[in-house]
Design a protein around this motif. Structure first.
Motif, PDB file in Angstrom:
ATOM      1  N   ARG A  75      17.470  39.001 -18.030  1.00 60.34           N
ATOM      2  CA  ARG A  75      16.777  39.743 -18.672  1.00 60.34           C
ATOM      3  C   ARG A  75      16.162  40.166 -17.341  1.00 60.34           C
ATOM      4  O   ARG A  75      16.006  39.503 -15.561  1.00 60.34           O
ATOM      5  N   ASP A  78      17.174  26.323 -22.267  1.00 56.52           N
ATOM      6  CA  ASP A  78      16.170  26.810 -22.900  1.00 56.52           C
ATOM      7  C   ASP A  78      16.905  27.921 -23.587  1.00 56.52           C
ATOM      8  O   ASP A  78      16.356  28.245 -24.884  1.00 56.52           O
ATOM      9  N   GLN A  79      18.030  28.145 -23.593  1.00 57.15           N
ATOM     10  CA  GLN A  79      18.453  29.029 -25.063  1.00 57.15           C
ATOM     11  C   GLN A  79      19.734  28.662 -25.932  1.00 57.15           C
ATOM     12  O   GLN A  79      20.030  29.484 -26.237  1.00 57.15           O
ATOM     13  N   HIS A 137      15.466  33.452  -9.681  1.00 58.71           N
ATOM     14  CA  HIS A 137      14.509  32.330  -8.591  1.00 58.71           C
ATOM     15  C   HIS A 137      16.046  31.018  -8.332  1.00 58.71           C
ATOM     16  O   HIS A 137      17.492  31.123  -9.099  1.00 58.71           O
ATOM     17  N   LYS A 192      10.366  23.245 -16.325  1.00 59.42           N
ATOM     18  CA  LYS A 192      11.000  23.863 -15.680  1.00 59.42           C
ATOM     19  C   LYS A 192      10.430  25.137 -15.101  1.00 59.42           C
ATOM     20  O   LYS A 192       9.584  25.854 -15.396  1.00 59.42           O
ATOM     21  N   MET A 193      11.559  25.018 -14.055  1.00 57.59           N
ATOM     22  CA  MET A 193      11.414  26.630 -13.673  1.00 57.59           C
ATOM     23  C   MET A 193      11.431  27.988 -13.760  1.00 57.59           C
ATOM     24  O   MET A 193      12.280  28.016 -14.750  1.00 57.59           O
ATOM     25  N   SER A 194      10.324  28.971 -13.894  1.00 54.87           N
ATOM     26  CA  SER A 194      10.733  29.721 -15.095  1.00 54.87           C
ATOM     27  C   SER A 194       9.488  30.841 -14.474  1.00 54.87           C
ATOM     28  O   SER A 194       8.408  30.601 -13.781  1.00 54.87           O
ATOM     29  N   LYS A 195      10.224  32.075 -14.355  1.00 54.63           N
ATOM     30  CA  LYS A 195       9.326  34.209 -13.961  1.00 54.63           C
ATOM     31  C   LYS A 195       8.058  33.516 -14.809  1.00 54.63           C
ATOM     32  O   LYS A 195       7.458  34.109 -14.374  1.00 54.63           O
ATOM     33  N   GLY A 243      20.535  27.830 -19.225  1.00 55.91           N
ATOM     34  CA  GLY A 243      19.867  27.389 -19.475  1.00 55.91           C
ATOM     35  C   GLY A 243      19.866  26.263 -20.816  1.00 55.91           C
ATOM     36  O   GLY A 243      20.123  27.263 -22.174  1.00 55.91           O
ATOM     37  N   THR A 292      21.985  20.892 -13.794  1.00 56.09           N
ATOM     38  CA  THR A 292      21.448  22.305 -13.658  1.00 56.09           C
ATOM     39  C   THR A 292      20.380  23.283 -14.603  1.00 56.09           C
ATOM     40  O   THR A 292      20.782  24.218 -14.759  1.00 56.09           O
ATOM     41  N   MET A 293      20.144  22.314 -16.153  1.00 60.09           N
ATOM     42  CA  MET A 293      20.130  23.230 -16.906  1.00 60.09           C
ATOM     43  C   MET A 293      18.519  23.015 -17.337  1.00 60.09           C
ATOM     44  O   MET A 293      18.933  24.043 -18.230  1.00 60.09           O
ATOM     45  N   VAL A 342      16.519  23.669 -13.924  1.00 65.96           N
ATOM     46  CA  VAL A 342      16.206  23.094 -12.981  1.00 65.96           C
ATOM     47  C   VAL A 342      14.354  22.852 -13.037  1.00 65.96           C
ATOM     48  O   VAL A 342      13.944  23.641 -13.129  1.00 65.96           O
ATOM     49  N   ASN A 359      17.847  30.291 -12.338  1.00 68.46           N
ATOM     50  CA  ASN A 359      17.977  30.711 -12.826  1.00 68.46           C
ATOM     51  C   ASN A 359      19.738  30.809 -11.984  1.00 68.46           C
ATOM     52  O   ASN A 359      21.433  31.327 -12.379  1.00 68.46           O
TER      53      ASN A 359
HETATM   54  P1  ADP Z   1      13.289  32.752 -17.024  1.00 67.49           P
HETATM   55  O1  ADP Z   1      12.705  31.826 -17.697  1.00 67.49           O
HETATM   56  O2  ADP Z   1      12.739  32.651 -15.421  1.00 67.49           O
HETATM   57  O3  ADP Z   1      12.074  33.821 -17.063  1.00 67.49           O
HETATM   58  P2  ADP Z   1      15.491  34.236 -17.900  1.00 67.49           P
HETATM   59  O4  ADP Z   1      14.876  34.349 -18.764  1.00 67.49           O
HETATM   60  O5  ADP Z   1      15.909  35.411 -17.294  1.00 67.49           O
HETATM   61  O6  ADP Z   1      14.540  33.188 -16.677  1.00 67.49           O
HETATM   62  O7  ADP Z   1      16.460  32.646 -17.792  1.00 67.49           O
HETATM   63  C1  ADP Z   1      18.693  33.681 -17.254  1.00 67.49           C
HETATM   64  C2  ADP Z   1      18.643  32.945 -17.069  1.00 67.49           C
HETATM   65  O8  ADP Z   1      18.798  31.644 -16.102  1.00 67.49           O
HETATM   66  C3  ADP Z   1      18.850  32.097 -18.755  1.00 67.49           C
HETATM   67  O9  ADP Z   1      20.406  31.974 -19.196  1.00 67.49           O
HETATM   68  C4  ADP Z   1      18.016  30.575 -18.714  1.00 67.49           C
HETATM   69  O10 ADP Z   1      18.116  29.407 -18.907  1.00 67.49           O
HETATM   70  C5  ADP Z   1      18.691  30.508 -17.764  1.00 67.49           C
HETATM   71  N1  ADP Z   1      17.386  29.668 -16.861  1.00 67.49           N
HETATM   72  C6  ADP Z   1      16.004  29.585 -17.005  1.00 67.49           C
HETATM   73  N2  ADP Z   1      15.495  28.922 -15.675  1.00 67.49           N
HETATM   74  C7  ADP Z   1      16.306  27.937 -15.552  1.00 67.49           C
HETATM   75  C8  ADP Z   1      15.674  26.844 -15.330  1.00 67.49           C
HETATM   76  N3  ADP Z   1      14.902  26.538 -14.676  1.00 67.49           N
HETATM   77  N4  ADP Z   1      16.995  25.734 -15.033  1.00 67.49           N
HETATM   78  C9  ADP Z   1      18.288  26.290 -15.765  1.00 67.49           C
HETATM   79  N5  ADP Z   1      18.725  26.771 -15.748  1.00 67.49           N
HETATM   80  C10 ADP Z   1      17.587  28.263 -16.107  1.00 67.49           C
END
Ligand code: ADP
Ligand code: TRP
Length: 330
Positions: free
Chosen positions: A9, A151-152, A15, A196-199, A149, A186-187, A189, A18
């Protein structure tokens, strides 16, 4: 080789999560895959759910595009495009939404998480049907391998269910069932707080920021309060968790020894991680900072990718329309 597809997205600069979780593994497959069997796109329609300012989305599109290119995606060999340039995907999402039970979508994490945080009034229909559009992204091209990752995973499962039930409804295997492609290490991070690292959280390591900001982020990694002298735990410490994802095995062994011996402070470990990131990603950072200044080049590359993808998408959609007894696209 099967078709691979993934999207990120346009909600910010990619980061480290991703990059390690999706960008690097996808490029490893896409660049070796048969020509025109890989689909890498910027999920700008999905990002509209979260961002109201259209200008921000546009700027973020460049950030995502520059990151893929900096890591060496061969755009000649794949389809590299903006989701919004392929309007066929929203049409397919509509067909899916007519077949998929409403009740099942209320169980999706993307919706359940938001409903806990926000007033129901503030939740858009777009957020609710997020997994439907994602299924359309994948099934429009019959992609089989979906690097994402952890979460998906649920979203991929929903796409499988949609493919299955649609196939049953029309009595033919029009849609292949996709599989998530995950790497255990790395699924998910961790960010600087161990979550979980996240925007959406304030826990990022952004390798595409300045040296100063990057250093500040790394120096803010949360640790326990062991003194410099004390021995440290190599399994639970977040600096070590990140170091293990990037360093070579001999560097990891050396770092572990220092942790176990004591006399090695968290500050030293943070500096070592910072220096490792700076050297490991030096080329990619340089390329990113160069690409990000060339918006018209990025627009051009994405335009060419969309033009190629649109052809495949409209052919597929016509085939789907035929099963629904609709006229072909005009
Ligand atoms: P965020 O979760 O930071 O908003 P996105 O939703 O845009 O990032 O994620 C883009 C892709 O990166 C997705 O396939 C998501 O599962 C993967 N992803 C996001 N954060 C991580 C993470 N911390 N470790 C591994 N994969 C990740
Ligand atoms: N939902 C994904 C995310 O939040 C982005 C995405 C949209 C995607 N469509 C996709 C990922 C199709 C893989 C396949 O990051």
């Amino acid at each position: 080789m099967e078709k691979i597809l993934t999207g990120i997205r346009s909600t910010g600069t990619p980061h480290l999560g991703n990059i390690l979780g999706v960008i690097i593994p996808s490029i490893n497959i896409a660049n070796k895959n048969k020509k025109d069997s890989s689909f890498i796109f910027i999920a700008d329609l999905h990002s509209m759910i979260q961002i109201n300012n259209i200008k921000t989305i546009k700027n973020n599109i460049y950030q995502i595009a520059a990151a893929w290119l900096a890591f060496g995606l061969n755009t000649e060999n794949c389809f590299f495009y903006r989701q919004s340039d392929i309007s066929e995907v929203t049409e397919l999402a509509w067909y899916f939404s007519c077949f998929y039970p409403y009740q099942r979508l209320t169980l999706a994490h993307s919706f359940k998480n938001e409903i806990q945080k926000k007033n129901k009034e503030k939740i858009s229909l777009g957020l609710f049907s997020y997994p439907i559009l994602m299924a359309a992204d994948i099934l429009l091209y019959n992609a089989k391998i979906i690097p994402v990752g952890k979460d998906q995973l649920q979203h991929i499962e929903i796409a499988r269910r949609i493919a299955n039930s649609f196939n049953k409804k029309i009595g033919t295997k029009l849609f292949s069932l996709p599989n998530a492609f995950l790497q255990k290490k790395t699924m998910s991070v961790p960010g600087i707080d161990g979550e979980k690292m996240s925007k959406s959280k304030n826990n990022l390591i952004n390798i595409f920021s300045s040296d100063e900001i990057l250093k500040k982020q790394i120096m803010s990694i949360r640790t326990d309060n062991k003194s410099l002298k004390e021995k440290k735990n190599t399994e639970t410490d977040y600096i070590m968790s990140l170091y293990k994802l990037i360093a070579t095995s001999d560097k990891i062994v050396k770092m572990k020894e220092k942790y176990k011996k004591g006399g090695y402070g968290y500050n030293d470990a943070k500096i070592a991680l910072y220096e490792l990131i700076i050297s490991k990603f030096a080329i990619e950072r340089k390329k990113f900072f160069s690409f990000i200044k060339k918006e018209s080049l990025l627009d051009h590359i994405l335009f060419l990718g969309a033009k190629k993808a649109k052809k495949i998408a409209s052919e597929r959609l016509n085939k789907i329309r035929k099963y629904l007894k609709l006229n072909p696209l005009i």
